[in-house]
Design a protein around this motif. Structure first.
Motif, PDB file in Angstrom:
ATOM      1  N   ILE A  37      36.814  44.862  32.034  1.00  0.00           N
ATOM      2  CA  ILE A  37      38.253  44.843  32.324  1.00  0.00           C
ATOM      3  C   ILE A  37      38.821  43.429  32.227  1.00  0.00           C
ATOM      4  CG2 ILE A  37      38.232  44.550  34.855  1.00  0.00           C
ATOM      5  CD1 ILE A  37      40.348  46.900  34.830  1.00  0.00           C
ATOM      6  N   ILE A  38      38.007  42.398  32.495  1.00  0.00           N
ATOM      7  CA  ILE A  38      38.466  41.018  32.304  1.00  0.00           C
ATOM      8  C   ILE A  38      38.675  40.744  30.815  1.00  0.00           C
ATOM      9  CG2 ILE A  38      37.857  38.580  32.512  1.00  0.00           C
ATOM     10  CD1 ILE A  38      38.713  39.753  35.147  1.00  0.00           C
ATOM     11  N   LYS A  39      37.788  41.284  29.980  1.00  0.00           N
ATOM     12  CA  LYS A  39      37.960  41.137  28.528  1.00  0.00           C
ATOM     13  C   LYS A  39      39.241  41.832  28.061  1.00  0.00           C
ATOM     14  CE  LYS A  39      33.102  40.572  27.209  1.00  0.00           C
ATOM     15  NZ  LYS A  39      31.940  41.198  26.510  1.00  0.00           N
ATOM     16  N   GLN A  40      39.532  43.007  28.609  1.00  0.00           N
ATOM     17  CA  GLN A  40      40.785  43.694  28.286  1.00  0.00           C
ATOM     18  C   GLN A  40      41.983  42.864  28.734  1.00  0.00           C
ATOM     19  OE1 GLN A  40      40.905  47.742  29.782  1.00  0.00           O
ATOM     20  NE2 GLN A  40      38.785  48.099  29.204  1.00  0.00           N
ATOM     21  N   SER A  41      41.840  42.225  29.899  1.00  0.00           N
ATOM     22  CA  SER A  41      42.922  41.396  30.435  1.00  0.00           C
ATOM     23  C   SER A  41      43.189  40.185  29.545  1.00  0.00           C
ATOM     24  CB  SER A  41      42.585  40.939  31.859  1.00  0.00           C
ATOM     25  OG  SER A  41      42.383  42.042  32.715  1.00  0.00           O
ATOM     26  N   GLU A  42      42.141  39.647  28.941  1.00  0.00           N
ATOM     27  CA  GLU A  42      42.315  38.534  27.996  1.00  0.00           C
ATOM     28  C   GLU A  42      43.271  38.931  26.881  1.00  0.00           C
ATOM     29  OE1 GLU A  42      38.542  35.586  27.596  1.00  0.00           O
ATOM     30  OE2 GLU A  42      38.310  37.551  26.668  1.00  0.00           O
ATOM     31  N   LEU A  43      43.071  40.135  26.356  1.00  0.00           N
ATOM     32  CA  LEU A  43      43.894  40.603  25.241  1.00  0.00           C
ATOM     33  C   LEU A  43      45.335  40.856  25.674  1.00  0.00           C
ATOM     34  CD1 LEU A  43      41.365  43.118  23.601  1.00  0.00           C
ATOM     35  CD2 LEU A  43      41.966  40.831  22.793  1.00  0.00           C
ATOM     36  N   GLY A  46      46.857  37.449  26.751  1.00  0.00           N
ATOM     37  CA  GLY A  46      46.838  36.419  25.715  1.00  0.00           C
ATOM     38  C   GLY A  46      46.284  35.097  26.192  1.00  0.00           C
ATOM     39  N   ILE A  47      45.344  35.146  27.143  1.00  0.00           N
ATOM     40  CA  ILE A  47      44.730  33.918  27.656  1.00  0.00           C
ATOM     41  C   ILE A  47      43.211  34.068  27.677  1.00  0.00           C
ATOM     42  CG2 ILE A  47      46.699  33.194  29.054  1.00  0.00           C
ATOM     43  CD1 ILE A  47      45.364  34.433  31.484  1.00  0.00           C
ATOM     44  N   LYS A  48      42.510  32.947  27.573  1.00  0.00           N
ATOM     45  CA  LYS A  48      41.053  32.972  27.589  1.00  0.00           C
ATOM     46  C   LYS A  48      40.559  32.996  29.030  1.00  0.00           C
ATOM     47  CE  LYS A  48      38.560  32.731  24.618  1.00  0.00           C
ATOM     48  NZ  LYS A  48      37.888  33.860  23.884  1.00  0.00           N
ATOM     49  N   LEU A  49      39.649  33.921  29.323  1.00  0.00           N
ATOM     50  CA  LEU A  49      39.125  34.081  30.678  1.00  0.00           C
ATOM     51  C   LEU A  49      37.601  33.956  30.693  1.00  0.00           C
ATOM     52  CD1 LEU A  49      41.400  37.071  31.785  1.00  0.00           C
ATOM     53  CD2 LEU A  49      41.594  34.690  32.516  1.00  0.00           C
ATOM     54  N   THR A  50      37.072  33.157  29.756  1.00  0.00           N
ATOM     55  CA  THR A  50      35.618  32.971  29.654  1.00  0.00           C
ATOM     56  C   THR A  50      34.997  32.480  30.956  1.00  0.00           C
ATOM     57  OG1 THR A  50      35.860  32.495  27.297  1.00  0.00           O
ATOM     58  CG2 THR A  50      33.770  31.876  28.337  1.00  0.00           C
ATOM     59  N   PRO A  51      35.627  31.511  31.672  1.00  0.00           N
ATOM     60  CA  PRO A  51      35.028  31.065  32.943  1.00  0.00           C
ATOM     61  C   PRO A  51      34.898  32.184  33.978  1.00  0.00           C
ATOM     62  CG  PRO A  51      36.687  29.509  32.194  1.00  0.00           C
ATOM     63  CD  PRO A  51      36.808  30.717  31.325  1.00  0.00           C
ATOM     64  N   VAL A  52      35.868  33.105  33.960  1.00  0.00           N
ATOM     65  CA  VAL A  52      35.815  34.236  34.898  1.00  0.00           C
ATOM     66  C   VAL A  52      34.647  35.154  34.548  1.00  0.00           C
ATOM     67  CG1 VAL A  52      37.105  36.161  35.904  1.00  0.00           C
ATOM     68  CG2 VAL A  52      38.325  34.112  35.128  1.00  0.00           C
ATOM     69  N   ILE A  53      34.489  35.424  33.262  1.00  0.00           N
ATOM     70  CA  ILE A  53      33.397  36.291  32.800  1.00  0.00           C
ATOM     71  C   ILE A  53      32.050  35.656  33.117  1.00  0.00           C
ATOM     72  CG2 ILE A  53      32.302  37.287  30.749  1.00  0.00           C
ATOM     73  CD1 ILE A  53      35.152  37.574  29.574  1.00  0.00           C
ATOM     74  N   ASN A  94      43.277  35.167  42.226  1.00  0.00           N
ATOM     75  CA  ASN A  94      42.603  35.225  43.532  1.00  0.00           C
ATOM     76  C   ASN A  94      41.093  35.336  43.373  1.00  0.00           C
ATOM     77  OD1 ASN A  94      44.969  34.998  44.999  1.00  0.00           O
ATOM     78  ND2 ASN A  94      45.315  37.201  45.054  1.00  0.00           N
ATOM     79  N   PHE A  95      40.657  36.029  42.333  1.00  0.00           N
ATOM     80  CA  PHE A  95      39.220  36.119  42.069  1.00  0.00           C
ATOM     81  C   PHE A  95      38.651  34.748  41.708  1.00  0.00           C
ATOM     82  CE2 PHE A  95      35.782  36.799  38.881  1.00  0.00           C
ATOM     83  CZ  PHE A  95      34.824  37.248  39.772  1.00  0.00           C
ATOM     84  N   VAL A  96      39.370  34.018  40.865  1.00  0.00           N
ATOM     85  CA  VAL A  96      38.921  32.681  40.461  1.00  0.00           C
ATOM     86  C   VAL A  96      38.823  31.753  41.671  1.00  0.00           C
ATOM     87  CG1 VAL A  96      39.565  30.617  39.157  1.00  0.00           C
ATOM     88  CG2 VAL A  96      39.803  32.872  38.106  1.00  0.00           C
ATOM     89  N   LEU A  97      39.778  31.900  42.604  1.00  0.00           N
ATOM     90  CA  LEU A  97      39.816  31.034  43.786  1.00  0.00           C
ATOM     91  C   LEU A  97      38.817  31.436  44.869  1.00  0.00           C
ATOM     92  CD1 LEU A  97      43.690  30.592  44.165  1.00  0.00           C
ATOM     93  CD2 LEU A  97      42.048  28.925  43.263  1.00  0.00           C
ATOM     94  N   LEU A  98      38.230  32.639  44.720  1.00  0.00           N
ATOM     95  CA  LEU A  98      37.293  33.117  45.735  1.00  0.00           C
ATOM     96  C   LEU A  98      36.023  32.272  45.725  1.00  0.00           C
ATOM     97  CD1 LEU A  98      37.130  35.573  47.757  1.00  0.00           C
ATOM     98  CD2 LEU A  98      35.760  36.725  46.017  1.00  0.00           C
ATOM     99  N   PRO A  99      35.649  31.678  46.857  1.00  0.00           N
ATOM    100  CA  PRO A  99      34.416  30.869  46.895  1.00  0.00           C
ATOM    101  C   PRO A  99      33.188  31.711  46.559  1.00  0.00           C
ATOM    102  CG  PRO A  99      35.764  30.507  48.860  1.00  0.00           C
ATOM    103  CD  PRO A  99      36.361  31.674  48.142  1.00  0.00           C
ATOM    104  N   ASP A 100      32.242  31.106  45.866  1.00  0.00           N
ATOM    105  CA  ASP A 100      31.037  31.834  45.460  1.00  0.00           C
ATOM    106  C   ASP A 100      30.313  32.463  46.644  1.00  0.00           C
ATOM    107  OD1 ASP A 100      31.761  30.866  43.044  1.00  0.00           O
ATOM    108  OD2 ASP A 100      29.908  29.773  42.629  1.00  0.00           O
ATOM    109  N   LYS A 101      30.352  31.793  47.811  1.00  0.00           N
ATOM    110  CA  LYS A 101      29.656  32.304  48.988  1.00  0.00           C
ATOM    111  C   LYS A 101      30.238  33.633  49.464  1.00  0.00           C
ATOM    112  CE  LYS A 101      32.484  29.806  52.382  1.00  0.00           C
ATOM    113  NZ  LYS A 101      32.483  28.849  53.508  1.00  0.00           N
ATOM    114  N   ASN A 102      31.477  33.948  49.036  1.00  0.00           N
ATOM    115  CA  ASN A 102      32.124  35.194  49.445  1.00  0.00           C
ATOM    116  C   ASN A 102      31.831  36.360  48.508  1.00  0.00           C
ATOM    117  OD1 ASN A 102      33.198  33.745  51.519  1.00  0.00           O
ATOM    118  ND2 ASN A 102      35.294  33.742  50.755  1.00  0.00           N
ATOM    119  N   PHE A 103      31.015  36.131  47.474  1.00  0.00           N
ATOM    120  CA  PHE A 103      30.672  37.220  46.559  1.00  0.00           C
ATOM    121  C   PHE A 103      29.690  38.200  47.192  1.00  0.00           C
ATOM    122  CE2 PHE A 103      31.392  34.353  42.589  1.00  0.00           C
ATOM    123  CZ  PHE A 103      32.759  34.477  42.769  1.00  0.00           C
TER     124      PHE A 103
END
Length: 332
Positions: A37-43, A46-53, A94-103
């Motif tokens: 769904i992040i890949k679909q969101s890229e399309l 119109g923005i690159k979301l490679t760091p999120v993936i 908000n997902f990008v801002l979520l600290p890794d410890k909260n995963f």
């Protein structure tokens, strides 16, 4: 030949080791679907979301994924379905801002319903959607957070209920320990308890009335912990097979709710009732308290109604039929 875990999915009887197997598949599927769904969101954006993936690819299924990640996925699905670009951007941000410890989560917690928490927020969205629960007169639910004093007080009864579960049915207790990492308590009306793939790992539960005796409160929590844990387990089983082939617009008498329900919901309810009856039956062997007996009799009667409706109107896959036969076999 010894049966594999996959071959032992289709039964109402708890199977040792199966909860972990199903839970890890649920988490693997979440990772896969989040990336998609992040890949679909890229399309669409119109923005690159490679760091999120790349962030998602670091997830490990040997850890317990936070229910909020399921909520974030549900929010992304809702945004995509409704063409809501603002919600899509906010959720990704908000997902990008979520600290890794909260995963991931460690241990079990009892918390208050939090409207800023993705796991709670997405369940709230469902509750107030057209598919959500309503009163007999069609009234909408009310949901309010609870204070620290209430959390501390109710935690006493919840922990005693967990103790009953451990003593009475170790198999269902294994499922509870594997699937449930938090209980989110609320004050309100209409809605009593709910679990969802939108917040997998969390049980959302209304606090009981203050006039209940201690045994009544413990019984209330035993009922709902078993009820919601069993829903989570059946969700896991249904990843492998839909079990029910009835159309979504078909409606039949439900064993628990007053309104007519689709067969999917009635099948779920019948599966759940079989387990609730079993727990209270075992509890009665060492507790002769009236509330325990009352719950057992209620679940026995509701289970018969569920079996009748499913037996007369259910359209099964081959595995759905096998599972239903285990409900019949283990309901006497």
């Amino acid at each position: 030949m010894k049966k594999t875990l996959a071959q032992k999915h289709f039964t109402v009887v708890p199977q040792k080791g199966l909860p972990k197997h199903l839970h890890q598949k649920i988490q693997r599927d979440l990772i896969k679907e989040l990336i998609e769904i992040i890949k679909q969101s890229e399309l669409s954006l119109g923005i690159k979301l490679t760091p999120v993936i790349n962030k998602i690819k670091l997830f490990r299924t040997n850890k317990i994924i936070n229910p909020n990640l399921f909520g974030i996925y549900a929010s992304l699905v809702r945004a995509t379905k409704n063409g809501d670009e603002g919600l899509l951007k906010d959720t990704i941000k908000n997902f990008v801002l979520l600290p890794d410890k909260n995963f991931f989560v460690k241990g079990f917690s009892i918390v208050s319903f939090d409207f800023n928490d993705y796991a709670d927020k997405e369940v709230y969205e469902y509750v107030f959607s057209p598919q959500g629960p309503r009163s007999k007169k069609g009234a909408l639910p009310r949901i309010n957070s609870v204070g620290r004093d209430i959390l501390n007080n109710e935690s006493i009864y919840i922990n005693k209920a967990i103790g009953v579960l451990s003593k009475c049915t170790p198999g269902i207790f294994e499922e509870f320990r594997e699937y449930v990492n938090s209980v989110s308590l609320f004050k309100g009306t209409v809605l009593v308890g709910i679990t969802s793939m939108r917040s997998f790992g969390r049980i959302h539960l209304k606090i009981p009335g203050s006039k209940m005796t201690e045994v009544e409160k413990i019984a209330y929590y035993v009922e709902h912990l078993v009820h919601e844990t069993s829903h989570l387990h059946l969700h896991g089983i249904m990843m492998y097979d839909p079990l029910i082939l009835n159309k979504d617009d078909e409606r039949y008498p439900a064993p628990i709710r007053v309104d007519l329900r689709p067969m999917y919901g009635i099948y779920h309810a019948t599966f759940v009732l079989n387990r609730m009856k079993r727990v209270f039956e075992q509890w009665l062997k060492y507790s002769k308290e009236k509330p325990v007996e009352k719950y057992f009799k209620t679940f026995s009667w509701q289970l018969k109604n569920g079996i009748k409706t499913v037996g007369e109107n259910g359209k099964f896959t081959s595995n759905g039929k096998i599972l239903f036969e285990t409900i019949l076999t283990n309901s006497n």
